[in-house]
Scaffold this motif. Structure first.
Motif, mmCIF file in Angstrom:
data_model
loop_
_atom_site.group_PDB
_atom_site.id
_atom_site.type_symbol
_atom_site.label_atom_id
_atom_site.label_comp_id
_atom_site.label_asym_id
_atom_site.label_seq_id
_atom_site.Cartn_x
_atom_site.Cartn_y
_atom_site.Cartn_z
ATOM 1 N N SER A 25 0.834 -1.193 0.000
ATOM 2 C CA SER A 25 0.000 0.000 0.000
ATOM 3 C C SER A 25 0.875 1.253 0.000
ATOM 4 N N ALA A 26 1.891 1.238 0.839
ATOM 5 C CA ALA A 26 2.734 2.432 1.000
ATOM 6 C C ALA A 26 3.571 2.714 -0.243
ATOM 7 N N VAL A 27 4.155 1.685 -0.803
ATOM 8 C CA VAL A 27 5.016 1.880 -1.974
ATOM 9 C C VAL A 27 4.136 2.082 -3.201
ATOM 10 N N GLY A 28 4.195 3.277 -3.764
ATOM 11 C CA GLY A 28 3.347 3.564 -4.920
ATOM 12 C C GLY A 28 3.939 4.693 -5.734
ATOM 13 N N LEU A 29 3.058 5.375 -6.458
ATOM 14 C CA LEU A 29 3.537 6.474 -7.299
ATOM 15 C C LEU A 29 4.291 7.513 -6.478
ATOM 16 N N GLY A 30 3.851 7.713 -5.243
ATOM 17 C CA GLY A 30 4.491 8.708 -4.375
ATOM 18 C C GLY A 30 5.979 8.448 -4.191
ATOM 19 N N ASN A 31 6.356 7.182 -4.098
ATOM 20 C CA ASN A 31 7.779 6.851 -3.905
ATOM 21 C C ASN A 31 8.564 7.077 -5.185
ATOM 22 N N TYR A 111 -8.693 8.742 -9.132
ATOM 23 C CA TYR A 111 -7.698 9.249 -10.096
ATOM 24 C C TYR A 111 -6.428 8.400 -10.152
ATOM 25 N N TYR A 112 -6.167 7.694 -9.048
ATOM 26 C CA TYR A 112 -4.990 6.817 -9.040
ATOM 27 C C TYR A 112 -5.096 5.782 -10.170
ATOM 28 N N THR A 113 -6.319 5.288 -10.388
ATOM 29 C CA THR A 113 -6.516 4.269 -11.425
ATOM 30 C C THR A 113 -6.293 4.838 -12.834
ATOM 31 N N ALA A 238 -4.327 8.061 6.945
ATOM 32 C CA ALA A 238 -5.593 8.791 6.998
ATOM 33 C C ALA A 238 -6.496 8.552 5.791
ATOM 34 N N MET A 239 -6.326 7.417 5.130
ATOM 35 C CA MET A 239 -7.220 7.111 4.011
ATOM 36 C C MET A 239 -7.951 5.813 4.265
ATOM 37 N N GLY A 240 -7.963 5.398 5.508
ATOM 38 C CA GLY A 240 -8.657 4.161 5.822
ATOM 39 C C GLY A 240 -7.843 2.921 5.491
HETATM 40 N N1 PHE Z 1 1.185 5.405 -0.557
HETATM 41 C C1 PHE Z 1 0.834 5.421 -1.940
HETATM 42 C C2 PHE Z 1 1.926 6.084 -2.748
HETATM 43 O O1 PHE Z 1 2.968 6.422 -2.262
HETATM 44 C C3 PHE Z 1 -0.452 6.141 -2.185
HETATM 45 C C4 PHE Z 1 -1.551 5.643 -1.352
HETATM 46 C C5 PHE Z 1 -2.137 6.452 -0.463
HETATM 47 C C6 PHE Z 1 -1.950 4.340 -1.410
HETATM 48 C C7 PHE Z 1 -3.109 5.969 0.375
HETATM 49 C C8 PHE Z 1 -2.931 3.857 -0.578
HETATM 50 C C9 PHE Z 1 -3.508 4.691 0.337
HETATM 51 O O2 PHE Z 1 1.774 6.272 -3.923
#
Ligand code: PHE
Length: 457
Positions: A25-31, A111-113, A238-240
């Motif tokens: 969940s944590a590792v995503g576009l943000g990283n 929008y992530y999708t 904070a997104m559940g």
């Molecule tokens: N953490 C994800 C990212 O770094 C984004 C995300 C936020 C995913 C909240 C799930 C819940 O891209």
């Protein structure tokens, strides 16, 4: 009312499955597209240090709070907050914190999708060697053409949403766990492959210097806000998501140490992404940038100039797609779990319904890049800009702050002690100080600094 030791959705098959799922969940576009660049631009190594402080002082306590609330409530964020506030004889209003998280997660998912769909499209393009020897104008044109073509975007978005529905619909063990069991190890291997590639490229020293030179003169108060905002988003707070995943954590798992491992993994991936990406960018004499421009123009261009670029370019976009899918499933799970609990509905059905709604909401984002680009909802924010702004800048900080306050000051002491395994007096004191004071105040500072300028002008 006794607290359940099982959730009706099932449990993770062990501590490490939870670590994988939460790291997924944590590792995503943000990283990948955000951290490396903001680190480079905002003080390099100095930023990395500040970021680590934010993760330790705010990110980890809030993640611990979420996981703990999820496990204590053994239900979706909304019902977990309901049960726990009833246990604590506290106001029913606390369940709205759960609602806000679920809603924020769902908006972000919409929008992530769409953006993840672009990554899928780029896998398709790189496999065919579409960027080999490409000029910078042509690379920019490929991206501009995609954005100008709603049908093309909708097609990839649809594929990505369908994949998310399919995984989430299969349930915790057969769906979520299965996905992270496959995608996460592959993701780590691909990242290592790209790191080795970056290490051997002629831009490695420059990339290293961009990200790690201690540029303290670039640090301003603003830097702290950027670091904290990044910590929040990248740790999926904070997104559940973390609360929903927390509901499936087995009893014996130590929440504190597990959360530290998850935060470390996320940070290691973010730093490695930078060390993989920037050497390639510098090796081609290109300028670093961030966001979609970095991912969909600069990098394809850079890969296009390098030996075996088509292969490594494909590796990169597969990695991004995997990172995105393991985040997307965690964004759908909170709303899905809630609907299953509330209506006693079948998981698969709920997954399809939610997927369709998310898809429809996502169409607004698709159009925000073409036909609705200049249809503003407020100020200069179009549909996508508005959803992004409200969810990230308003719902996240507010949610995070209330979650920490609830977890430290409202939840009954016996639940708290049992969940976190607080045995010694100093442990409780540390938890209260960091989780109950430092974290909420840190988030409050960010919130005020975002909101205040809107009113003061
Ligand atoms: N953490 C994800 C990212 O770094 C984004 C995300 C936020 C995913 C909240 C799930 C819940 O891209």
């Amino acid at each position: 009312m006794a607290l359940a030791s099982e959730s009706r959705h099932g449990l993770w098959s062990g501590r490490w499955l939870f670590v994988l799922a939460a790291a997924g969940s944590a590792v995503g576009l943000g990283n990948i597209w955000k951290f490396p660049y903001i680190a480079g631009e905002n003080g390099g190594g100095a930023f990395v240090l500040i970021y680590l402080v934010c993760v330790a002082a705010v990110g980890i306590p809030i993640m611990m709070s979420e996981v703990m609330l999820g496990r204590a409530g053994r239900a979706s964020p909304i019902n977990a907050m309901r049960t726990l506030s009833a246990k604590a004889n506290a106001s029913k209003l606390w369940s709205y914190v759960g609602w806000m998280g679920v809603a924020a997660g769902f908006l972000i998912l919409s929008y992530y999708t769409v953006i993840a769909g672009w990554a899928l499209n780029y896998v398709w393009l790189t496999v065919q060697g579409a960027f080999e020897g490409i000029s910078s104008d042509s690379a920019a044109r490929v991206y501009a053409d995609l954005l100008a073509d709603p049908l093309q975007m909708i097609m990839w978005q649809t594929i990505f949403v369908a994949l998310t529905i399919w995984i989430v619909g299969k349930g915790v063990t057969k769906g979520l766990e299965m996905a992270v069991r496959i995608f996460m190890p592959v993701l780590f291997v691909l990242l290592i492959v790209l790191l080795v590639y970056g290490f051997n490229s002629s831009g490695f020293d420059q990339g290293l210097a961009f990200m790690f030179d201690l540029k303290f003169d670039a640090v301003t108060p603003q830097t702290w806000l950027i670091a904290l905002g990044q910590a929040f988003f990248t740790l999926s707070l904070a997104m559940g998501a973390m609360m929903a995943y927390g509901a499936y954590v087995p009893e014996g798992t130590n929440i504190g140490s597990t959360v530290v491992v998850i935060a470390l993994l996320d940070t290691v991936v973010a730093v490695s992404a930078g060390l993989a990406i920037f050497p390639i960018v510098f090796a081609n004499g290109l300028e670093p940038s961030q966001g979609p421009g970095l991912m969909f123009v600069t990098l394809p261009l850079a890969f296009g100039q390098l030996p075996l670029g088509a292969v490594f370019g494909t590796v990169f976009f597969v990695l991004v797609s995997f990172a995105a899918i393991t985040s997307a499933i965690s964004l759908m799970e909170p709303a899905l779990a809630y609907l299953v609990e509330e209506y006693n509905a079948k998981r698969k059905r709920v997954a399809v319904s939610l997927g369709v709604i998310c898809w429809a909401l996502g169409l607004g984002t698709v159009f925000s890049f073409n036909i609705w680009a200049e249809s503003y909802i407020v100020g200069e924010l179009n549909y996508f800009g508005f959803i992004d702004y409200v969810s990230q800048n308003i719902m996240l900080p507010l949610g995070g702050m209330f979650i920490a306050i609830f977890a430290v000051w409202v939840v009954p002491k016996d639940i708290l002690k049992k969940q976190l395994g607080l045995r010694k007096g100093w442990q409780t004191l540390l938890w209260k100080f960091v989780g109950g004071v430092v974290a909420p105040l840190g988030v409050l500072a960010v919130f005020v600094s975002i909101i205040l300028p809107l009113f003061v002008g």
